[in-house]
Motif scaffolding. Structure first.
Motif, PDB file in Angstrom:
ATOM      1  N   ASP A   1     -66.123  -5.408   2.353  1.00 21.64           N
ATOM      2  CA  ASP A   1     -65.599  -4.383   1.300  1.00 21.64           C
ATOM      3  C   ASP A   1     -65.329  -4.989  -0.241  1.00 21.64           C
ATOM      4  O   ASP A   1     -64.302  -4.764  -0.930  1.00 21.64           O
ATOM      5  CB  ASP A   1     -64.247  -3.531   1.803  1.00 21.64           C
ATOM      6  N   GLY A   2     -66.340  -5.795  -0.526  1.00 20.27           N
ATOM      7  CA  GLY A   2     -66.259  -6.420  -1.776  1.00 20.27           C
ATOM      8  C   GLY A   2     -65.100  -7.671  -1.713  1.00 20.27           C
ATOM      9  O   GLY A   2     -65.271  -8.302  -3.089  1.00 20.27           O
ATOM     10  N   VAL A   3     -64.596  -8.143  -0.682  1.00 23.60           N
ATOM     11  CA  VAL A   3     -63.574  -9.017  -0.861  1.00 23.60           C
ATOM     12  C   VAL A   3     -64.343 -10.200  -0.074  1.00 23.60           C
ATOM     13  O   VAL A   3     -64.815 -10.202   1.063  1.00 23.60           O
ATOM     14  CB  VAL A   3     -62.557  -9.023   0.011  1.00 23.60           C
ATOM     15  N   ARG A   4     -64.481 -11.470  -0.882  1.00 20.93           N
ATOM     16  CA  ARG A   4     -64.760 -12.722  -0.119  1.00 20.93           C
ATOM     17  C   ARG A   4     -63.798 -13.373   0.569  1.00 20.93           C
ATOM     18  O   ARG A   4     -62.936 -13.535   0.210  1.00 20.93           O
ATOM     19  CB  ARG A   4     -65.403 -13.753  -1.397  1.00 20.93           C
TER      20      ARG A   4
ATOM     21  N   ASP B   1     -58.487 -14.819   1.782  1.00 25.75           N
ATOM     22  CA  ASP B   1     -59.173 -14.411   0.375  1.00 25.75           C
ATOM     23  C   ASP B   1     -59.854 -15.616  -0.072  1.00 25.75           C
ATOM     24  O   ASP B   1     -58.966 -16.586  -0.738  1.00 25.75           O
ATOM     25  CB  ASP B   1     -58.480 -13.723  -0.371  1.00 25.75           C
ATOM     26  N   LEU B   2     -61.176 -15.751  -0.187  1.00 23.88           N
ATOM     27  CA  LEU B   2     -61.740 -16.873  -0.773  1.00 23.88           C
ATOM     28  C   LEU B   2     -61.581 -17.030  -2.299  1.00 23.88           C
ATOM     29  O   LEU B   2     -61.438 -18.184  -2.767  1.00 23.88           O
ATOM     30  CB  LEU B   2     -62.988 -16.938  -0.538  1.00 23.88           C
ATOM     31  N   ASP B   3     -61.411 -15.964  -3.083  1.00 24.48           N
ATOM     32  CA  ASP B   3     -61.170 -16.112  -4.515  1.00 24.48           C
ATOM     33  C   ASP B   3     -59.883 -16.443  -4.968  1.00 24.48           C
ATOM     34  O   ASP B   3     -59.544 -17.114  -5.599  1.00 24.48           O
ATOM     35  CB  ASP B   3     -61.313 -14.615  -5.003  1.00 24.48           C
ATOM     36  N   ALA B   4     -58.895 -16.061  -3.928  1.00 26.74           N
ATOM     37  CA  ALA B   4     -57.590 -16.418  -4.196  1.00 26.74           C
ATOM     38  C   ALA B   4     -57.330 -17.898  -3.799  1.00 26.74           C
ATOM     39  O   ALA B   4     -56.578 -18.658  -4.477  1.00 26.74           O
ATOM     40  CB  ALA B   4     -56.364 -15.601  -3.421  1.00 26.74           C
TER      41      ALA B   4
END
Length: 170
Positions: free
Chosen positions: A106-109, A127-130
């Motif tokens: 759903d657009g979350v890496r 969450d990979l971005d966080a």
């Protein structure tokens, strides 16, 4: 014959600029190397933490994922594929890939660690971005002393070279 008022650069000036340029260059190399090393170390630490959370869940320790964006989402399945537990609002893949994997849901890496035991399949996601943002923050904190101390070192070298060459200048 025309005379020029420009004198050749002094020994002091050449020495100062060469040494200061070298300090700046080495500082840049050291800061870059430290930054990359800190990012890699943070990544290893976060992966290790994912494994430890999965082992804790498997060991039956109480698990409370928390509200922090760096915290984890957990899914646990029975051996026949029935979902037994889910924490967090973060979407997760329907199938677990054992070990470490990255996925976009759903657009979350996500960075995911899955562990299979005879009783369960445990999937822990972060969450990979966080996580990457947190790693960059840690890396910047690691290089901050290098960046702050370089100008102090440059001033000290300037002062020492200037003082050491005073007799030559006279």
């Amino acid at each position: 014959m025309t005379s020029t008022n420009a004198s050749p650069p002094s020994l002091r000036r050449r020495m100062l600029w060469l040494v200061l340029a070298m300090i700046a260059f080495v500082t840049l190399l050291q800061a870059t190397s430290t930054y990359r090393s800190a990012l890699n170390e943070a990544d290893r630490m976060f992966d290790y933490h994912l494994q430890e959370v999965a082992r804790s869940v498997h060991g039956g320790l109480p698990f409370s994922p928390g509200d922090d964006e760096y915290e984890f989402s957990v899914r646990i399945w029975s051996p026949d594929g029935q979902e037994l537990y889910r924490s967090g609002v973060r979407p997760m893949p329907q199938q677990a890939v054992l070990g470490f994997s990255d996925a976009i849901v759903d657009g979350v890496r996500l960075r995911i660690y899955s562990l299979r035991t005879p009783e369960h399949t445990i999937q822990i996601a972060q969450d990979l971005d966080a996580r990457s943002e947190r790693a960059r923050t840690l890396a910047w904190k690691a290089i901050l002393p290098i960046i702050l101390l370089a100008p102090i070192l440059m001033l000290a070298v300037w002062w020492l070279i200037d003082g050491a060459l005073k007799p030559v200048q006279r």
